[in-house]
Design a protein around this motif. Structure first.
Motif, PDB file in Angstrom:
ATOM      1  N   ALA A 138       0.834  -1.203   0.000  1.00  0.00           N
ATOM      2  CA  ALA A 138       0.000   0.000   0.000  1.00  0.00           C
ATOM      3  C   ALA A 138       0.868   1.253   0.000  1.00  0.00           C
ATOM      4  CB  ALA A 138      -0.929  -0.009   1.216  1.00  0.00           C
ATOM      5  N   ILE A 139       1.872   1.279   0.872  1.00  0.00           N
ATOM      6  CA  ILE A 139       2.780   2.426   0.930  1.00  0.00           C
ATOM      7  C   ILE A 139       3.578   2.557  -0.366  1.00  0.00           C
ATOM      8  CG2 ILE A 139       4.916   3.246   2.010  1.00  0.00           C
ATOM      9  CD1 ILE A 139       2.605   3.960   3.680  1.00  0.00           C
ATOM     10  N   LYS A 140       4.096   1.455  -0.855  1.00  0.00           N
ATOM     11  CA  LYS A 140       4.924   1.510  -2.063  1.00  0.00           C
ATOM     12  C   LYS A 140       4.121   1.980  -3.273  1.00  0.00           C
ATOM     13  CE  LYS A 140       6.626  -2.714  -1.412  1.00  0.00           C
ATOM     14  NZ  LYS A 140       7.469  -3.934  -1.420  1.00  0.00           N
ATOM     15  N   HIS A 141       2.902   1.483  -3.403  1.00  0.00           N
ATOM     16  CA  HIS A 141       2.066   1.930  -4.516  1.00  0.00           C
ATOM     17  C   HIS A 141       1.742   3.421  -4.398  1.00  0.00           C
ATOM     18  CE1 HIS A 141       0.593  -2.427  -5.211  1.00  0.00           C
ATOM     19  NE2 HIS A 141       1.417  -2.083  -6.177  1.00  0.00           N
ATOM     20  N   ALA A 142       1.428   3.863  -3.175  1.00  0.00           N
ATOM     21  CA  ALA A 142       1.060   5.275  -2.985  1.00  0.00           C
ATOM     22  C   ALA A 142       2.220   6.208  -3.289  1.00  0.00           C
ATOM     23  CB  ALA A 142       0.565   5.496  -1.556  1.00  0.00           C
ATOM     24  N   LEU A 143       3.432   5.824  -2.920  1.00  0.00           N
ATOM     25  CA  LEU A 143       4.601   6.662  -3.156  1.00  0.00           C
ATOM     26  C   LEU A 143       4.847   6.893  -4.645  1.00  0.00           C
ATOM     27  CD1 LEU A 143       7.133   5.267  -0.518  1.00  0.00           C
ATOM     28  CD2 LEU A 143       5.984   7.495  -0.468  1.00  0.00           C
ATOM     29  N   LEU A 144       4.385   5.959  -5.471  1.00  0.00           N
ATOM     30  CA  LEU A 144       4.611   6.075  -6.916  1.00  0.00           C
ATOM     31  C   LEU A 144       3.376   6.559  -7.662  1.00  0.00           C
ATOM     32  CD1 LEU A 144       6.723   2.848  -7.549  1.00  0.00           C
ATOM     33  CD2 LEU A 144       7.490   5.153  -6.950  1.00  0.00           C
ATOM     34  N   GLY A 145       2.314   6.880  -6.927  1.00  0.00           N
ATOM     35  CA  GLY A 145       1.122   7.406  -7.566  1.00  0.00           C
ATOM     36  C   GLY A 145       0.123   6.366  -8.020  1.00  0.00           C
ATOM     37  N   SER A 146       0.300   5.114  -7.631  1.00  0.00           N
ATOM     38  CA  SER A 146      -0.657   4.059  -7.993  1.00  0.00           C
ATOM     39  C   SER A 146      -1.727   3.970  -6.905  1.00  0.00           C
ATOM     40  CB  SER A 146       0.070   2.714  -8.148  1.00  0.00           C
ATOM     41  OG  SER A 146       0.991   2.753  -9.199  1.00  0.00           O
ATOM     42  N   TYR A 147      -2.600   4.957  -6.882  1.00  0.00           N
ATOM     43  CA  TYR A 147      -3.493   5.140  -5.734  1.00  0.00           C
ATOM     44  C   TYR A 147      -4.587   4.085  -5.646  1.00  0.00           C
ATOM     45  CZ  TYR A 147      -1.075   9.602  -5.699  1.00  0.00           C
ATOM     46  OH  TYR A 147      -0.106  10.571  -5.677  1.00  0.00           O
ATOM     47  N   LYS A 148      -5.157   3.706  -6.774  1.00  0.00           N
ATOM     48  CA  LYS A 148      -6.223   2.703  -6.718  1.00  0.00           C
ATOM     49  C   LYS A 148      -5.710   1.420  -6.076  1.00  0.00           C
ATOM     50  CE  LYS A 148      -9.818   2.547  -8.887  1.00  0.00           C
ATOM     51  NZ  LYS A 148     -11.258   2.754  -8.573  1.00  0.00           N
ATOM     52  N   ALA A 149      -4.507   1.019  -6.456  1.00  0.00           N
ATOM     53  CA  ALA A 149      -3.916  -0.191  -5.889  1.00  0.00           C
ATOM     54  C   ALA A 149      -3.651  -0.024  -4.397  1.00  0.00           C
ATOM     55  CB  ALA A 149      -2.618  -0.533  -6.621  1.00  0.00           C
ATOM     56  N   SER A 150      -3.209   1.156  -4.002  1.00  0.00           N
ATOM     57  CA  SER A 150      -2.871   1.378  -2.588  1.00  0.00           C
ATOM     58  C   SER A 150      -4.105   1.302  -1.694  1.00  0.00           C
ATOM     59  CB  SER A 150      -2.163   2.729  -2.410  1.00  0.00           C
ATOM     60  OG  SER A 150      -3.012   3.810  -2.745  1.00  0.00           O
ATOM     61  N   PHE A 151      -5.247   1.840  -2.148  1.00  0.00           N
ATOM     62  CA  PHE A 151      -6.480   1.756  -1.365  1.00  0.00           C
ATOM     63  C   PHE A 151      -6.963   0.310  -1.279  1.00  0.00           C
ATOM     64  CE2 PHE A 151      -6.938   6.297  -2.759  1.00  0.00           C
ATOM     65  CZ  PHE A 151      -6.839   6.854  -1.498  1.00  0.00           C
ATOM     66  N   ALA A 152      -6.850  -0.413  -2.385  1.00  0.00           N
ATOM     67  CA  ALA A 152      -7.270  -1.822  -2.381  1.00  0.00           C
ATOM     68  C   ALA A 152      -6.402  -2.645  -1.432  1.00  0.00           C
ATOM     69  CB  ALA A 152      -7.195  -2.390  -3.803  1.00  0.00           C
ATOM     70  N   ASP A 153      -5.112  -2.316  -1.365  1.00  0.00           N
ATOM     71  CA  ASP A 153      -4.215  -3.010  -0.431  1.00  0.00           C
ATOM     72  C   ASP A 153      -4.669  -2.815   1.014  1.00  0.00           C
ATOM     73  OD1 ASP A 153      -2.462  -3.942  -2.414  1.00  0.00           O
ATOM     74  OD2 ASP A 153      -1.279  -2.113  -2.386  1.00  0.00           O
ATOM     75  N   LEU A 154      -5.070  -1.594   1.363  1.00  0.00           N
ATOM     76  CA  LEU A 154      -5.523  -1.319   2.730  1.00  0.00           C
ATOM     77  C   LEU A 154      -6.757  -2.148   3.069  1.00  0.00           C
ATOM     78  CD1 LEU A 154      -5.208   2.574   3.067  1.00  0.00           C
ATOM     79  CD2 LEU A 154      -3.607   0.820   3.846  1.00  0.00           C
ATOM     80  N   ARG A 155      -7.677  -2.231   2.149  1.00  0.00           N
ATOM     81  CA  ARG A 155      -8.907  -2.994   2.377  1.00  0.00           C
ATOM     82  C   ARG A 155      -8.584  -4.462   2.642  1.00  0.00           C
ATOM     83  NH1 ARG A 155     -12.512  -5.870  -1.040  1.00  0.00           N
ATOM     84  NH2 ARG A 155     -14.720  -5.695  -0.456  1.00  0.00           N
ATOM     85  N   ARG A 156      -7.711  -5.027   1.824  1.00  0.00           N
ATOM     86  CA  ARG A 156      -7.360  -6.444   2.000  1.00  0.00           C
ATOM     87  C   ARG A 156      -6.586  -6.659   3.300  1.00  0.00           C
ATOM     88  NH1 ARG A 156      -6.532  -6.119  -3.726  1.00  0.00           N
ATOM     89  NH2 ARG A 156      -4.328  -5.676  -3.382  1.00  0.00           N
ATOM     90  N   ALA A 157      -5.738  -5.692   3.676  1.00  0.00           N
ATOM     91  CA  ALA A 157      -4.976  -5.830   4.924  1.00  0.00           C
ATOM     92  C   ALA A 157      -5.911  -5.913   6.123  1.00  0.00           C
ATOM     93  CB  ALA A 157      -4.018  -4.651   5.092  1.00  0.00           C
ATOM     94  N   LEU A 158      -6.927  -5.064   6.150  1.00  0.00           N
ATOM     95  CA  LEU A 158      -7.888  -5.095   7.255  1.00  0.00           C
ATOM     96  C   LEU A 158      -8.661  -6.400   7.253  1.00  0.00           C
ATOM     97  CD1 LEU A 158      -9.332  -3.726   9.602  1.00  0.00           C
ATOM     98  CD2 LEU A 158     -10.816  -2.567   7.942  1.00  0.00           C
ATOM     99  N   GLU A 159      -9.097  -6.819   6.082  1.00  0.00           N
ATOM    100  CA  GLU A 159      -9.867  -8.059   5.977  1.00  0.00           C
ATOM    101  C   GLU A 159      -9.036  -9.264   6.419  1.00  0.00           C
ATOM    102  OE1 GLU A 159     -12.888  -9.879   2.704  1.00  0.00           O
ATOM    103  OE2 GLU A 159     -10.883  -9.374   1.968  1.00  0.00           O
ATOM    104  N   LEU A 160      -7.790  -9.319   6.005  1.00  0.00           N
ATOM    105  CA  LEU A 160      -6.924 -10.448   6.353  1.00  0.00           C
ATOM    106  C   LEU A 160      -6.609 -10.489   7.845  1.00  0.00           C
ATOM    107  CD1 LEU A 160      -4.544 -10.321   3.279  1.00  0.00           C
ATOM    108  CD2 LEU A 160      -5.818 -12.353   4.001  1.00  0.00           C
ATOM    109  N   THR A 161      -6.487  -9.330   8.473  1.00  0.00           N
ATOM    110  CA  THR A 161      -6.224  -9.310   9.916  1.00  0.00           C
ATOM    111  C   THR A 161      -7.439  -9.794  10.691  1.00  0.00           C
ATOM    112  OG1 THR A 161      -4.760  -7.407   9.577  1.00  0.00           O
ATOM    113  CG2 THR A 161      -5.359  -7.942  11.835  1.00  0.00           C
ATOM    114  N   VAL A 162      -8.626  -9.340  10.307  1.00  0.00           N
ATOM    115  CA  VAL A 162      -9.851  -9.841  10.932  1.00  0.00           C
ATOM    116  C   VAL A 162      -9.968 -11.341  10.712  1.00  0.00           C
ATOM    117  CG1 VAL A 162     -12.383  -9.760  10.859  1.00  0.00           C
ATOM    118  CG2 VAL A 162     -11.069  -7.635  10.790  1.00  0.00           C
TER     119      VAL A 162
END
Length: 329
Positions: free
Chosen positions: A93-117
């Protein structure tokens, strides 16, 4: 010529490869070093919560994996996979955001929360562990996010925080907010709006750093990690106590489930504000936390002789492992 794409401010159309697949790759690489530096500059000089952000990133690196109390059965069934995958999602998520790949970075956050739950859900009993085993083998679908939360709040350790704060509603709302980006809820969540540009070459979107979107992402990243830290502390509150494991166990500390004092302080720092007071009281009053803490603190410190023996055994293990690797080669 192509090496300059990473540092260029303008794209030389005539230098693009004729092959469309290769051209798309070079278009995406265009200005990658400049994009990276612009994002870093914004975080370091303009973003007001940069220290909080760095604390959250450190939590994902040094704390998340140890927060789950792994039993032998759990390790044998699903291993460390779900939580390590969540950690990887946050990393990307951080790596994608740093390079401007924002859609991917938001999707990464969603999956991270889901996987932790998901990880926490699978640790709650034999039935859930059996579900986890089938899921891990890719034989069953991932349980619904809201269904997992409903099951968790039925447990005693979540009941009080649910009663006081309606904890699950806050987690679900954050998950829905992240889902808006994955599900493209309107034009505001589109590639065009998130990047702040609709420049295209050969039907390929030119990457662009939009600091407004980057700031939104960083706030959601902090919120996601804070939500995860709160969940992990509710699941295993002793991690907030902080225990000097090295003085008792030396090199052979428990595989997971306990934090050092520094890790506990870091976790408490990033936990969402409404829950800080709750945890302050909880870790003082909870019988299991106090019994476990007292048991470990009451153990004799490891002796220098025992510690030296651990070092010797570790060196022998490393030497034997390296020898086997050389033989296999």
């Amino acid at each position: 010529m192509k090496e300059n794409y990473t540092k260029a401010n303008t794209l030389d159309f005539s230098s693009l490869p004729e092959d469309e697949i290769e051209a798309k790759g070079w278009i995406h690489l265009f200005g990658v070093e400049n994009r990276f530096q612009k994002s870093l500059d914004f975080i370091d000089t303009e973003y007001l919560s940069s220290q909080k952000l760095k604390s959250c990133i450190r939590f994902t690196s040094v704390c998340m994996l140890d927060a789950i109390p792994y039993s032998f059965e759990l390790y044998q069934t699903i291993g460390f996979f779900p939580i390590t995958e969540a950690i990887d999602e946050l990393d990307y998520a951080i790596k994608h955001a740093l390079l401007g790949s924002y859609k991917a970075s938001f999707a990464d956050l969603r999956r991270a929360l889901e996987l932790t739950v998901l990880t926490v859900y699978f640790t709650q009993g034999e039935t859930q562990l059996e579900q986890g085993s089938e899921w891990y083998k890719s034989k069953t679908d991932t349980p619904y996010f809201t269904k997992m939360l409903k099951e968790l709040v039925k447990l005693d350790k979540y009941s009080k925080v649910q009663e006081l704060y309606d904890w699950s509603a806050g987690v679900k709302q954050h998950y829905y907010n992240l889902s808006d980006y994955s599900h493209n809820k309107g034009a505001d969540k589109s590639y065009r709006e998130l990047s702040g540009s609709n420049s295209r070459i050969m039907a390929s979107h030119l990457p662009f750093v939009n600091t407004n979107t980057l700031e939104i992402f960083l706030e959601l990243y902090i919120k996601t990690v804070s939500t995860i830290a709160t969940l992990l502390a509710l699941n295993n509150p002793i991690i907030l106590k902080g225990i000097d494991l090295e003085s008792k166990f030396g090199l052979n500390t428990p595989i997971s489930g306990f934090f050092s004092e520094g890790m506990a302080a870091l976790t408490f720092d990033i936990i969402e504000v409404p829950y800080k007071e709750f945890f302050k009281n909880f870790i003082v009053q909870d019988k299991h936390v106090n019994d476990m803490s007292s048991w470990i603190s009451g153990m004799p410190d490891i002796t220098q002789e025992q510690f030296n023996e651990q070092i010797k055994n570790q060196n022998t293990f490393i030497s034997d492992t390296n020898s086997k690797d050389i033989e296999q080669k």
